[in-house]
Design a protein around this motif. Structure first.
Motif, short mmCIF file in Angstrom:
data_model
loop_
_atom_site.label_atom_id
_atom_site.label_comp_id
_atom_site.label_asym_id
_atom_site.label_seq_id
_atom_site.Cartn_x
_atom_site.Cartn_y
_atom_site.Cartn_z
N PRO A 1 11.83 -6.15 10.09
CA PRO A 1 10.46 -6.58 9.93
C PRO A 1 9.58 -6.04 11.05
CG PRO A 1 11.65 -8.21 10.70
CD PRO A 1 12.76 -6.97 10.58
N GLY A 2 8.32 -6.05 10.85
CA GLY A 2 7.41 -5.53 11.60
C GLY A 2 6.04 -5.23 10.93
N ARG A 3 5.27 -4.66 11.47
CA ARG A 3 3.98 -3.95 11.13
C ARG A 3 4.12 -2.83 10.18
NH1 ARG A 3 0.86 -2.80 16.13
NH2 ARG A 3 0.25 -0.93 14.70
N ILE A 4 3.15 -2.62 9.44
CA ILE A 4 3.29 -1.51 8.59
C ILE A 4 2.84 -0.41 9.16
CG2 ILE A 4 2.04 -0.52 6.39
CD1 ILE A 4 1.75 -3.26 5.20
N HIS A 5 3.52 0.73 8.90
CA HIS A 5 3.13 1.96 9.82
C HIS A 5 1.68 2.32 9.59
CE1 HIS A 5 3.34 6.18 10.59
NE2 HIS A 5 4.39 6.12 11.20
N ALA A 6 1.02 2.79 10.47
CA ALA A 6 -0.49 3.27 10.27
C ALA A 6 -0.89 4.24 9.45
CB ALA A 6 -0.79 3.91 11.73
N GLY A 7 0.21 5.08 8.92
CA GLY A 7 0.02 6.02 7.76
C GLY A 7 0.24 5.55 6.77
N VAL A 8 0.80 4.38 6.33
CA VAL A 8 1.25 3.95 4.79
C VAL A 8 -0.02 4.03 3.89
CG1 VAL A 8 2.16 2.03 3.43
CG2 VAL A 8 3.34 2.99 5.73
N VAL A 9 -1.23 3.08 4.36
CA VAL A 9 -2.12 2.92 3.37
C VAL A 9 -2.87 4.39 2.87
CG1 VAL A 9 -4.20 1.64 3.00
CG2 VAL A 9 -2.24 0.58 4.01
N PRO A 10 -3.10 4.98 4.11
CA PRO A 10 -3.87 6.49 3.58
C PRO A 10 -3.05 7.33 2.86
CG PRO A 10 -3.77 5.99 5.95
CD PRO A 10 -3.22 5.08 5.62
N GLY A 11 -1.71 7.35 3.32
CA GLY A 11 -0.67 8.20 2.54
C GLY A 11 -0.63 7.67 1.07
N ALA A 12 -0.50 6.20 1.02
CA ALA A 12 -0.39 6.05 -0.34
C ALA A 12 -1.45 6.27 -1.10
CB ALA A 12 -0.10 4.41 -0.34
N VAL A 13 -2.56 6.10 -0.84
CA VAL A 13 -3.69 6.65 -1.55
C VAL A 13 -3.93 7.93 -1.92
CG1 VAL A 13 -6.42 6.86 -1.24
CG2 VAL A 13 -5.22 4.70 -0.54
N LEU A 14 -3.64 8.90 -0.87
CA LEU A 14 -3.40 10.43 -0.98
C LEU A 14 -2.31 10.69 -2.06
CD1 LEU A 14 -3.90 11.81 2.51
CD2 LEU A 14 -5.60 12.03 0.33
N PHE A 15 -1.37 10.03 -2.01
CA PHE A 15 -0.22 10.20 -2.83
C PHE A 15 -0.52 9.88 -4.19
CE2 PHE A 15 3.71 8.97 -5.04
CZ PHE A 15 4.54 10.04 -4.94
N GLY A 16 -1.01 8.72 -4.70
CA GLY A 16 -1.56 8.15 -5.62
C GLY A 16 -2.54 9.01 -6.47
N THR A 17 -3.30 9.73 -5.55
CA THR A 17 -4.50 10.35 -6.13
C THR A 17 -4.00 11.61 -6.57
OG1 THR A 17 -6.17 9.33 -4.58
CG2 THR A 17 -6.61 11.41 -5.53
N GLY A 18 -3.07 12.44 -5.68
CA GLY A 18 -2.51 13.67 -6.07
C GLY A 18 -1.76 13.54 -7.34
N TRP A 19 -1.07 12.59 -7.35
CA TRP A 19 -0.07 12.14 -8.43
C TRP A 19 -1.12 11.99 -10.04
CZ3 TRP A 19 3.55 7.30 -9.26
CH2 TRP A 19 4.62 7.74 -10.17
N ALA A 20 -1.92 11.25 -9.92
CA ALA A 20 -2.96 10.91 -10.95
C ALA A 20 -3.28 12.37 -11.53
CB ALA A 20 -3.99 9.96 -10.71
N ILE A 21 -3.87 13.00 -10.45
CA ILE A 21 -4.53 14.53 -10.81
C ILE A 21 -3.82 15.49 -11.31
CG2 ILE A 21 -5.84 16.58 -9.75
CD1 ILE A 21 -7.13 14.46 -7.80
#
Length: 138
Positions: free
Chosen positions: A68-88
């Motif tokens: 347990p712990g905090r979400i890594h600082a790169g998770v949210v922007p990484g997820a947005v970039l990953f999803g955007t790239g996947w959709a495109i």
């Protein structure tokens, strides 16, 4: 004790089985991915949900420790970039390899984009963010 060769062979076999399965159920098809992202078909969403249920059960049975712990600082922007790239592009990092193996050569552009993206992430991370090395994927 397992040898590196045995682990590598197991990874190769597992990857080939996964790639064969993904290709044969149609998940390497851009049209199928497009139907998922435009909510015309829920088939892939149900598959992903089933996979999450299976892995949660496997982790519970194997008693994999949760950290347990905090979400890594790169998770949210990484997820947005990953999803955007996947959709495109119509593919996460594994799907374009399946597409190329099936003869769909435009997926080479996606593979090039993934490679450039990982390198750009590593450069940006090293220069500005200094997060752990695993934050940029592969």
């Amino acid at each position: 004790m397992r040898t590196r060769g045995a682990i590598l062979l197991a990874n190769i076999i597992t990857g080939l089985v996964l790639g064969f399965t993904v290709a044969n159920i149609g998940y390497g098809d851009y049209a199928e991915l497009n139907r998922m992202f435009t909510f015309q078909s829920m088939r892939m969403f149900y598959s992903f949900a089933g996979a999450v249920v299976i892995i949660v059960c496997a982790f519970a049975v194997l008693r994999v420790p949760r950290t347990p712990g905090r979400i890594h600082a790169g998770v949210v922007p990484g997820a947005v970039l990953f999803g955007t790239g996947w959709a495109i592009s119509g593919g996460c990092p594994a799907i374009p390899i399946t597409q190329v193996a099936g003869g769909y050569l435009p997926a080479l552009v996606t593979i090039a984009g993934i490679t450039v993206g990982i390198r750009l992430c590593r450069w940006t991370n090293a220069r500005y963010f200094h997060l752990d090395r695993g934050s940029c994927g592969l």
